[in-house]
Design a protein around this motif. Structure first.
Motif: not given
Length: 135
Positions: A65-73
């Motif tokens: 989820f952290t990696d996904r959030m970084m991608g979305e940011i």
């Protein structure tokens, strides 16, 4: 060249400003629901991670989820944060090194991260039937 142009005091103010912006950004993002501060900035860099909102989610789920959030940011164009692994867990590294970064920039980035995180958490919250919400 910077020392000659800005003087000793100007360089000190520049460093203090980037450190203050990093501290504000990390602590404010880390205080959002679904986020946690992993490393409080001592100078101009800190770390946060994002917690997978699904019931029973593991630390590994939160890593993803952290990696996904970084991608979305990153995709939003509001900020460029990089990932790292800290004590075996994924985290988002927040580093402020641009002399032009301002308190207004911090406000804008924190608001963008809050919007993106809120939307991502809504998508992952289960419905009453146990399925994930899909928008």
């Amino acid at each position: 060249a910077a020392l000659r142009q800005l003087g000793r005091r100007g360089v000190a103010e520049l460093i203090e400003r980037t450190c203050d912006c990093a501290h504000a950004m990390v602590t404010r993002i880390g205080s959002l629901e679904g986020a946690e501060m992993v490393w409080e900035p001592q100078i101009n860099q800190g770390m946060v991670r994002f917690i997978d909102p699904r019931e029973g989610a593991s630390a590994t789920n939160s890593d993803a989820f952290t990696d996904r959030m970084m991608g979305e940011i990153l995709a939003s164009g509001e900020a460029f944060f990089t990932g790292t692994t800290w004590h075996g867990r994924r985290a988002m590294r927040v580093s402020v090194c641009n002399w032009q970064t301002s308190a207004e920039d911090v406000d804008r980035v924190v608001a963008a991260v809050a919007r993106i995180l809120r939307a991502a958490r809504e998508k992952r919250r289960p419905h009453g039937d146990g399925t994930e919400a899909r928008h």
